[in-house]
Design a protein around this motif. Structure first.
Motif, PDB file in Angstrom:
ATOM      1  N   LEU A 221       0.861  -1.447  -0.649  1.00 18.90           N
ATOM      2  CA  LEU A 221      -0.297   0.001   0.370  1.00 18.90           C
ATOM      3  C   LEU A 221       0.764   1.205   0.220  1.00 18.90           C
ATOM      4  N   PRO A 222       1.074   2.618  -1.188  1.00 12.87           N
ATOM      5  CA  PRO A 222       1.284   3.454  -0.958  1.00 12.87           C
ATOM      6  C   PRO A 222       1.531   4.285   0.320  1.00 12.87           C
ATOM      7  N   VAL A 223       2.563   4.452   1.362  1.00 14.44           N
ATOM      8  CA  VAL A 223       2.174   4.917   2.440  1.00 14.44           C
ATOM      9  C   VAL A 223       3.179   6.136   2.260  1.00 14.44           C
ATOM     10  N   THR A 224       2.548   7.540   3.439  1.00 19.76           N
ATOM     11  CA  THR A 224       3.090   9.033   3.680  1.00 19.76           C
ATOM     12  C   THR A 224       3.114   9.596   4.875  1.00 19.76           C
ATOM     13  N   ILE A 225       4.344   9.492   5.023  1.00 19.77           N
ATOM     14  CA  ILE A 225       4.168   9.947   6.806  1.00 19.77           C
ATOM     15  C   ILE A 225       4.529  11.165   7.054  1.00 19.77           C
ATOM     16  N   ILE A 226       4.335  11.987   7.153  1.00 18.95           N
ATOM     17  CA  ILE A 226       4.117  13.515   7.795  1.00 18.95           C
ATOM     18  C   ILE A 226       4.002  13.265   9.190  1.00 18.95           C
ATOM     19  N   ASP A 227       5.656  13.759   9.496  1.00 19.41           N
ATOM     20  CA  ASP A 227       6.109  14.337  10.783  1.00 19.41           C
ATOM     21  C   ASP A 227       7.455  15.906  11.092  1.00 19.41           C
ATOM     22  N   VAL A 228       7.160  16.090  12.248  1.00 17.62           N
ATOM     23  CA  VAL A 228       6.973  17.424  12.559  1.00 17.62           C
ATOM     24  C   VAL A 228       9.039  17.003  13.185  1.00 17.62           C
TER      25      VAL A 228
END
Length: 282
Positions: A221-228
């Motif tokens: 599954l295509p996954v993008t993780i956005i973190d600060v």
């Protein structure tokens, strides 16, 4: 705790509320349970972006995504669940909501608990996939990080004031010099204050009841993780565990943004959504 935030009176938010109506949709036998959604952009799109809020948020916390992305021709659905008390119950309710909206698959952008539920839904529907991609913001894959399994079974009996104070204790004051981060926290506190005892208790139960994502089932599954990088709500260890679950994931790191970057750094978050997934929205 009934302060009015600056953003809820802003022209941008008022434009959102006047142009995108709030809909209440019942998909369960219990007609007192209604999903609250804002559905923006072309309804002909059957694979939209669906945004799921954290424990303390309502659907409209993603108003900046709805306004900006729908203007680019993307259908954006902001979804807030009624009170569900188990992961399977939530997943079945969400599946019925997608059916009601004639959504075949969804790109799901989930924040904190919303991201965890998005992963569990992808796992729940693995035999007949309903998730086109995952975008996880300040999220997690294992509820053991909250060390609240024992108390999860008693949240239903705690007063709303107690539950709200529990959540507010996690809201660290933002640097006064960063006005967008301050406004984001004020807006989220206002949204939290609008939630009922039942809504808060059920969300905290889902957040803390023992569970984890079987990420090996989602490897394709295509996954993008956005973190600060600043003032992250989750520890580095928790974030690294999520990275290990999805070694194939694209990473969207923001230098600043605090707990709620989709509000305080909406332009950057929206750019990640546009750039990373423009070839997947159909």
């Amino acid at each position: 705790m009934s302060n009015i935030s600056e953003w809820s009176q802003s022209g941008e938010y008022l434009s959102f509320r006047s142009s995108i109506p709030l809909r209440k949709i019942v998909v369960d036998p219990d007609d007192s349970k209604a999903w609250q959604i804002y559905d923006s952009g072309p309804k002909s799109i059957k694979c939209p972006l669906v945004c799921l809020p954290p424990v303390s948020g309502t659907a409209d916390i993603f108003f900046r995504q709805a306004l900006a992305l729908s203007a680019r021709g993307i259908r954006v659905v902001l979804a807030e669940a009624p009170s569900y008390w188990s992961i399977n119950e939530w997943c079945e309710g969400f599946r019925k909501l997608l059916d009601y909206l004639s959504v075949t698959k969804a790109h799901i952008f989930g924040a904190s608990l919303g991201g965890y539920l998005a992963q569990k839904f992808a796992e729940y529907t693995i035999s007949s996939p309903r998730v086109a991609s995952l975008i996880l913001c300040n999220s997690f894959s294992d509820t053991s990080i909250f060390k609240g399994h024992e108390t999860a079974t008693v949240y239903w009996m705690l007063p709303a004031l107690v539950l709200k104070k529990m959540l507010l204790s996690n809201f660290e004051p933002e640097p006064a010099k960063d006005q967008d981060m301050v406004r984001a926290v004020d807006f989220m506190v206002e949204r939290l204050d609008s939630l009922s005892q039942n809504e808060l208790a059920s969300r905290l139960t889902l957040n803390c009841i023992r569970g984890y994502v079987e990420a090996h089932k989602l490897i394709n599954l295509p996954v993008t993780i956005i973190d600060v990088f600043d003032r992250a709500p989750l520890s580095l260890t928790v974030r690294e565990e999520l990275y290990k679950c999805y070694p194939q994931a694209k990473l969207g790191h923001l230098k600043t943004g605090g707990y709620f970057p989709y509000l305080s750094r909406s332009a950057e978050v929206n750019l990640h959504l546009l750039v990373e997934f423009s070839n997947r929205f159909t």
